[in-house]
Design an enzyme around this catalytic site. Structure first.
Site, PDB file in Angstrom:
ATOM      1  N   HIS A 255     -10.123  -4.334   9.707  1.00  0.00           N
ATOM      2  CA  HIS A 255     -11.164  -4.538   8.185  1.00  0.00           C
ATOM      3  C   HIS A 255     -12.013  -3.758   8.913  1.00  0.00           C
ATOM      4  O   HIS A 255     -13.071  -3.643   7.850  1.00  0.00           O
ATOM      5  CB  HIS A 255     -11.569  -5.929   7.695  1.00  0.00           C
ATOM      6  CG  HIS A 255     -10.091  -6.674   7.055  1.00  0.00           C
ATOM      7  ND1 HIS A 255     -10.164  -7.485   8.101  1.00  0.00           N
ATOM      8  CD2 HIS A 255     -10.079  -6.800   6.302  1.00  0.00           C
ATOM      9  CE1 HIS A 255      -9.066  -7.859   7.574  1.00  0.00           C
ATOM     10  NE2 HIS A 255      -8.983  -7.857   6.645  1.00  0.00           N
TER      11      HIS A 255
ATOM     12  N   GLU B 211       0.945  -0.920   0.454  1.00  0.00           N
ATOM     13  CA  GLU B 211      -0.425  -0.074   0.179  1.00  0.00           C
ATOM     14  C   GLU B 211       0.860   1.315  -0.011  1.00  0.00           C
ATOM     15  O   GLU B 211       0.129   2.318  -0.957  1.00  0.00           O
ATOM     16  CB  GLU B 211      -0.486  -0.252   1.265  1.00  0.00           C
ATOM     17  CG  GLU B 211      -1.840  -1.133   1.394  1.00  0.00           C
ATOM     18  CD  GLU B 211      -1.755  -2.278   1.263  1.00  0.00           C
ATOM     19  OE1 GLU B 211      -1.154  -2.868   1.464  1.00  0.00           O
ATOM     20  OE2 GLU B 211      -2.352  -3.076   0.758  1.00  0.00           O
TER      21      GLU B 211
END
Lengths: 391, 393
Positions: B195, B126
């Site tokens: 998440h 990322e």
């Protein structure tokens, strides 16, 4: 052949671990010996007298600027400085092998690249003194240069964050089919960052035209290279990513020029990344916040500063071609010193940026909260003694 | 219930005036992927009466409904596709966005249409592909970086804060970073703590970033387009549970204003400020509140950074009471900042403390009952509004 999705390799019945290091380290490409004489069998690149002299001029100016501005920090005239001493050949020769359309993503020890491209001594000085004439509008600390015009991206302190940027820029160049590549510099320490790994991997997988130039100068502040990595430096990692790589003597201006020229050609023509590990030595302290005699001997520093000076080495080669003389040297050193001191004095006298530049450029236009904050600040400033008001 | 929707302003920079468009009244789905219930009483009248139009007649009768029905993820995709067709410098990068079409199908079909260079599959890092997006944006592309889940973008925090947020400023305005960073975030259905992050909490402090949150197919498409056209780095927050929301949106092109809030339901008793999934919880609670005779004004703030204090202020000046309903945690969330901004700017118009309903300050647990208890539920909203309007708090 075994055809797993991950690799297509022949099989073997012998269990054999690959040893951590090859029998011999990857050899280091050089053209000139330590005294600036061409080695037997070398293939001198096409560097004519005017190019060579221009390179030398830039190296000397860089060296002069570094020593004067380092002293200026010691005298309290600027708050911080960081030198390129020992890496002048690497800076200038690599820059000379690129074109002005190649986009440079520096770490922070590549002022010579910017100097080669045409950043003036005044512009360097303005940034260091964070005055109103600096391109950065006084927002970054000294030596964090940036020039959109010269395709040299504004330096950001955290290590190796520029590596993925270079891959992104290369990706854009590839899309536009430009005759240009991205070039990014980083040190032996920077190669340990996660961004190094991912940028190399991305560049190889995405086939991005980018040059990864590692200035392996032996130290990351106080951490010596032997405590930074256990493998054979950075060049061997290239193969791990499926990337062409080379190890070169970073203190040999001709070797650097030749290697970077060839790497650039490969990158642009084949749209592939290349890893160049340039071996060199950081003669100066990490920065003005460091005293490297704490972790290395004075003798070691003195040796590399004098006997292994890359600028002197290149000068010897120029002299051997009768392109440079003692008089030229004296004249250049004197002129460079004068110019740098003049630039410094001019920059020091200029005003600091006005308050109106405190809130601009955070966004494209000023949002309401920043307009309010500016109004409040101006109000505070107007009600307080002059010492609180900026120039 | 019918809502009035703001007509979009034509420019993407901050704008002052908004208008109401009564012709665009439509119903709205609520919460967990429930379908829109559209009135279809005119369905039989939409058929053409003649095979061939005679000379002088108008070509076809007016269709029953203008616009087209679409799910939120597809509205995002539509906005992205339109911008990619309009401007060849727009490109997307992220994990599985290319041939796979994206984990939430927001980039479905785009790689086939625009090529895999403009819809780029990246290896898993990322920080690196965000950095790559920033570098590409600095050199003339308009990149859309997709985080598969917003929470993963914590790995890209340095690039987002030190580079995207900062480089325009530190370079003295020389380099701009027109990057859009987007992805699903918020508390889902038992996705586990990592998440279920609310990244708007963590990023709201970073100078130089702009942040918007979409909540309906209509505003998702409009905000996506506006974010891509903006020269500032914009974070577009999508919610993992809203992707299958269905709505009828206009056929004609529209771009929303990034800095504008959306007046969802006008009212006079209390101002309820909310965004993303909580908007739908508020609307659900509002049904009950209206039945009980209350008249809440509901504003989806949409712009998380900067706040649309113009719209918010006008509402507070009318109602004198504010309740913020958010999904962020109590500490350091959007609600915390919004309360401070309201107190600073509208103190004289408040009858009482601005209230805030937020998630608990805990990592989101997996067990369904526990998870439900960490986020605000409609029942809580009803209780809180009643307390406020009955003067009990």
């Amino acid at each position: 052949m075994l055809d797993f999705p991950g690799a297509k390799a022949a099989f073997t019945s012998r269990m054999e671990f690959i040893s951590p290091n090859a029998a011999e380290a990857v050899p280091c490409f050089r053209i000139l010996d330590d005294l600036g004489r061409a080695l037997d069998g070398s293939d001198i690149p096409e560097v004519d007298s005017s190019l060579a002299v221009k390179m030398y001029h830039t190296m000397v100016r860089l060296q002069t600027f570094d020593s004067i501005f380092y002293e200026a920090q010691r005298q309290g005239r600027i708050s911080f400085y960081l030198t390129n001493i020992g890496e002048e050949a690497l800076n200038v020769a690599s820059a000379a092998a690129l074109t002005k359309d190649d986009v440079v993503f520096p770490q922070y020890r590549e002022h010579g690249v910017l100097m080669w491209r045409g950043f003036t001594l005044d512009e360097f000085a303005n940034q260091c003194f964070s005055n109103e004439a600096g391109h950065g509008k006084g927002r970054q600390m000294p030596i964090h240069y940036g020039s959109e015009k010269l395709n040299y991206f504004t330096i950001s302190s955290p290590i190796a964050t520029q590596l993925p940027h270079a891959v992104g820029a290369a990706y854009g160049l590839k899309m536009d089919r430009k005759n240009a590549c991205a070039v990014t510099y980083f040190g032996d320490g920077g190669s340990s960052e996660g961004d190094f790994h991912a940028a190399c991997n991305f560049a190889a997988v995405l086939e991005a035209p980018v040059l990864f130039v590692c200035r392996n100068n032996g130290y990351a502040i106080s951490t010596p290279a032997c405590e930074q990595y256990k493998g054979d430096g950075i060049v061997v990692r290239g193969r791990g990513y499926g990337m062409t790589s080379i190890r070169v003597d970073g203190n040999d201006a001709l070797a650097v020029f030749k290697a970077v020229s060839a790497a650039r050609k490969l990158a642009v023509e084949q749209s592939k990344p290349v890893l160049i590990e340039a071996m060199t030595y950081r003669v100066g302290h990490h920065s003005t916040s460091d005293d490297s005699t704490k972790y290395r001997s004075g003798e070691e520093i003195a040796h590399w500063r004098s006997v292994r000076d890359p600028v002197l080495r290149f000068r010897r080669w120029l002299e051997s071609n009768a392109w440079w003389s003692v008089e030229d040297e004296k004249e250049l050193r004197g002129a460079a010193r004068k110019e740098v001191i003049s630039a410094m004095n001019q920059a020091e006298k200029k005003n600091k940026p006005p308050l109106s530049e405190l809130f601009t450029d955070v966004y494209d236009t000023l949002p309401r909260n920043l307009l309010e904050q500016e109004a409040t600040l101006r109000d505070t400033v107007s009600k307080n003694p002059p010492s609180l008001a900026p120039h | 219930m019918a809502q009035k929707v703001l007509v979009p302003c034509s420019s993407s920079s901050s704008c002052g005036k908004v208008q109401f468009s009564p012709s665009r009244v439509h119903t709205q789905a609520i919460a967990f992927g429930g379908e829109l219930s559209q009135s279809s009483s005119r369905k039989n009248k939409s058929l053409a009466l003649k095979a061939v139009a005679a000379k002088g007649e108008t070509s076809a009768p007016v269709t029953a409904k203008s616009g087209h029905e679409i799910l939120l993820f597809d509205a995002l995709r539509e906005g992205l596709e339109e911008e990619m067709a309009r401007d060849p410098t727009v490109c997307v990068m992220g994990e599985d966005v290319g041939h796979y079409g994206g984990s939430y199908k927001v980039t479905k079909g785009l790689a086939e249409k625009f090529g895999d260079l403009r819809v780029l599959d990246t290896p898993i890092c990322e920080n690196s592909f965000t950095g790559m997006g920033i570098g590409a944006a600095m050199t003339g592309l308009r990149t859309v970086v997709e985080g598969m889940n917003m929470g993963f973008l914590l790995l890209a925090y340095n690039q987002i804060s030190n580079n995207a947020g900062m480089l325009h400023y530190t370079s003295g305005g020389q380099f701009k970073i027109p990057v859009v960073i987007r992805g699903p975030g918020g508390v889902g259905k038992q996705l586990g703590a990592e998440h279920s992050q609310r990244l708007e909490s963590y990023f709201q402090s970073v100078p130089g970033l702009q942040m918007v949150a979409c909540s309906t197919p209509y505003n998702a498409k409009g905000l996506m387009k506006a974010a891509i056209r903006s020269d500032n780095p914009v974070i577009l927050y999508e919610h993992v549970l809203l992707y299958n929301l269905k709505e009828r949106i206009p056929d004609e092109e529209y771009v929303l204003c990034l800095e504008e809030a959306e007046l969802v339901r006008p009212g006079k008793d209390i101002t309820i400020l909310t965004y993303s999934r909580m908007r739908h919880f508020v609307l659900q609670a509002a049904k009950t509140l209206v039945e009980r005779g209350y008249d809440p004004e509901i504003i989806d703030i949409r712009s998380l950074k900067p706040f649309d204090l113009f719209t918010i202020g006008n509402s507070i000046k009318k109602t004198h009471k504010v309740l913020i309903v958010e999904e962020c945690m109590r500490t350091g969330g959007i609600g915390a900042s919004l309360r401070a901004a309201i107190v600073d700017n509208f103190w004289d118009f408040l009858d009482g403390r601005p209230e805030c309903l937020s998630s608990q300050d805990v990592p989101t647990p997996y067990a369904a009952t526990l998870e439900d208890a960490t986020v605000v539920q409609p029942a809580q909203i009803i209780v809180k509004v009643e307390q406020m309007l009955q003067g009990l708090i």
